[in-house]
Design an enzyme around this catalytic site. Sequence first.
Site, PDB file in Angstrom:
ATOM      1  N   GLY A 143      -5.879  -0.187   5.936  1.00 42.24           N
ATOM      2  CA  GLY A 143      -5.878   0.852   4.912  1.00 42.24           C
ATOM      3  C   GLY A 143      -7.277   1.123   4.411  1.00 42.24           C
ATOM      4  O   GLY A 143      -8.197   0.322   4.609  1.00 42.24           O
ATOM      5  N   GLY A 145      -9.482   3.268   1.038  1.00 45.50           N
ATOM      6  CA  GLY A 145      -9.423   4.042  -0.199  1.00 45.50           C
ATOM      7  C   GLY A 145     -10.800   4.399  -0.709  1.00 45.50           C
ATOM      8  O   GLY A 145     -11.807   4.199  -0.015  1.00 45.50           O
ATOM      9  N   SER A 146     -10.861   4.902  -1.935  1.00 34.81           N
ATOM     10  CA  SER A 146     -12.128   5.358  -2.509  1.00 34.81           C
ATOM     11  C   SER A 146     -13.099   4.216  -2.753  1.00 34.81           C
ATOM     12  O   SER A 146     -14.314   4.390  -2.645  1.00 34.81           O
ATOM     13  CB  SER A 146     -11.863   6.082  -3.830  1.00 34.81           C
ATOM     14  OG  SER A 146     -10.974   7.155  -3.651  1.00 34.81           O
ATOM     15  N   GLY A 148     -12.731   0.875  -1.454  1.00 35.08           N
ATOM     16  CA  GLY A 148     -12.718  -0.244  -0.523  1.00 35.08           C
ATOM     17  C   GLY A 148     -11.681  -0.066   0.568  1.00 35.08           C
ATOM     18  O   GLY A 148     -11.217   1.042   0.834  1.00 35.08           O
ATOM     19  N   VAL A 150      -8.268  -2.105   2.943  1.00 31.36           N
ATOM     20  CA  VAL A 150      -7.197  -3.097   2.958  1.00 31.36           C
ATOM     21  C   VAL A 150      -7.162  -3.718   4.350  1.00 31.36           C
ATOM     22  O   VAL A 150      -7.233  -3.009   5.360  1.00 31.36           O
ATOM     23  CB  VAL A 150      -5.833  -2.468   2.623  1.00 31.36           C
ATOM     24  CG1 VAL A 150      -4.748  -3.540   2.594  1.00 31.36           C
ATOM     25  CG2 VAL A 150      -5.896  -1.726   1.287  1.00 31.36           C
ATOM     26  N   LYS A 165      -6.710  -6.459  -0.275  1.00 34.80           N
ATOM     27  CA  LYS A 165      -7.400  -5.257  -0.738  1.00 34.80           C
ATOM     28  C   LYS A 165      -8.760  -5.681  -1.273  1.00 34.80           C
ATOM     29  O   LYS A 165      -8.844  -6.493  -2.191  1.00 34.80           O
ATOM     30  CB  LYS A 165      -6.568  -4.588  -1.835  1.00 34.80           C
ATOM     31  CG  LYS A 165      -7.063  -3.246  -2.304  1.00 34.80           C
ATOM     32  CD  LYS A 165      -6.051  -2.651  -3.290  1.00 34.80           C
ATOM     33  CE  LYS A 165      -6.447  -1.282  -3.756  1.00 34.80           C
ATOM     34  NZ  LYS A 165      -5.428  -0.702  -4.668  1.00 34.80           N
ATOM     35  N   ASP A 260       1.128   8.040 -10.037  1.00 35.39           N
ATOM     36  CA  ASP A 260       0.599   8.415  -8.715  1.00 35.39           C
ATOM     37  C   ASP A 260       1.642   8.249  -7.620  1.00 35.39           C
ATOM     38  O   ASP A 260       1.334   7.789  -6.517  1.00 35.39           O
ATOM     39  CB  ASP A 260      -0.649   7.591  -8.398  1.00 35.39           C
ATOM     40  CG  ASP A 260      -1.495   8.222  -7.286  1.00 35.39           C
ATOM     41  OD1 ASP A 260      -1.388   9.446  -7.083  1.00 35.39           O
ATOM     42  OD2 ASP A 260      -2.257   7.498  -6.630  1.00 35.39           O
TER      43      ASP A 260
END
EC number: 2.7.11.1
Length: 464
Positions: A143, A145-146, A148, A150, A165, A260
């Site tokens: 995964g 994200g903004s 970091g 996963v 994460k 979210d």
Amino acid sequence: MGSLYYSGSRMVRKDEVSCKLVMGDDKKTVVYAVRIGDGPIMQKVYEEYEKFFLTDVKDMVPEKFTIFPKKKLLQSKKTFFEKRRLWIQDVCQHLVDNQTKSEDVCRFFHIEAPDDDDNTVDLGPSERKTATANDFDFLTTIGKGSFGRVYQVRHKETKKIYAMKVLSKEHIRKKNEVKHVMAERNVLINNFKHPFLVSLHFSFQNKEKLYFVLDHLNGGELFSHLQREKHFTESRSRFYAAEIACALGYLHEKNIIYRDLKPENLLLDDKGYLVLTDFGLCKEDMQGSKTTSTFCGTPEYLAPEIILKKPYDKTVDWWCLGSVLYEMIFGLPPFYSKDHNEMYDKIINQPLRLKHTISVPCTELITGLLQKDRSKRLGHKNDFRDIQDHPFFLPVDWDKLLNRELKAPFIPKVKNAMDISNISKEFVEIQIDPASLAPQQLAVTHRDHDFENFTFVDTNRVLV
């Protein structure tokens, strides 16, 4: 001298540097693999070590190290490479022994600089029980994200598979997201093993990063399954919507707004049950009808009151549930447009249009959840109870659902805990740098006021 550990029959210093020759991926380039103790291996070509020496640490080492190994006439490549290996090993050992307060040295070796005594903090007995990044093997990126990524990780001792994460403190601070990260940590700690909320096993930190060790769910994102299948049956959508409603209702009981909800934040486990993840936008301390006004969420799923920058309450989560249910049945969010401004205008002003291909209870539920006036929205009066009692959910045995005793309408193909076939190739193809993810801990944890009390251990799942 550093502490000792046993490697076979030989006693080894925990911070002893070893250097080995390996061949690069092209099978031609000679690479020097440096390892501190039993930590992660750092692989670089000789020129990188020499450049580091000349630009950053030349003045930190004895004069004998300033004489670089040079190839002599008629000298074999093997002998020359061995001289370079020994030089690298000796220089690195000197730096690790004597210069770990240097930022340049710590950055190069991915190690933690020791702090002065007055900068350290005792995090209590749980600090020792918790894990560190070095307790895990980093297997695959699963995964992104903004702040970091996963990773699928394996605990070295127990061999259990987890999702880890890893977040960059620097990025979090730059974006002023410290409060959101700490809120995520608080929500995860208080999940109390709800069947449809991802569980936190450990959280810990070092100077540069924050780490969450979570359940590994490898049945794939709901988003991916929906993209592949275009839409779901009403029955299957009901099963997922019931699970989501249970999770949101539980958070609301704890005075938390999720804010979210979207298919990307819903993962399937190997039994086909949905689990809600990513609590970075949660808002705590939202008792009763208390409101907040922060503009946040994902554009396609924003409630009208958020777009209008009006105060909002827990009912924004029920709007999101309506949007996700609509998307599961019809394939796209209800007011979707590629142009965000146009989409916002539709969310605020355009009447909801539903096809006649769905049942009357389903039509009524979606209409109630996507009521633009939050005071008239389903869930405004009795929160989760309003959703649970709706005729659309009449076929659901809620007790069996919570006990995970119902057969899921779809069971993903999962061979074992390490199976990544349901993970997007976009993530899996991202290369891992274990040395940067698991820096050698040469000192006690330093104080970081921004993330104080971040460290956590689930005492029912202690690993070490």
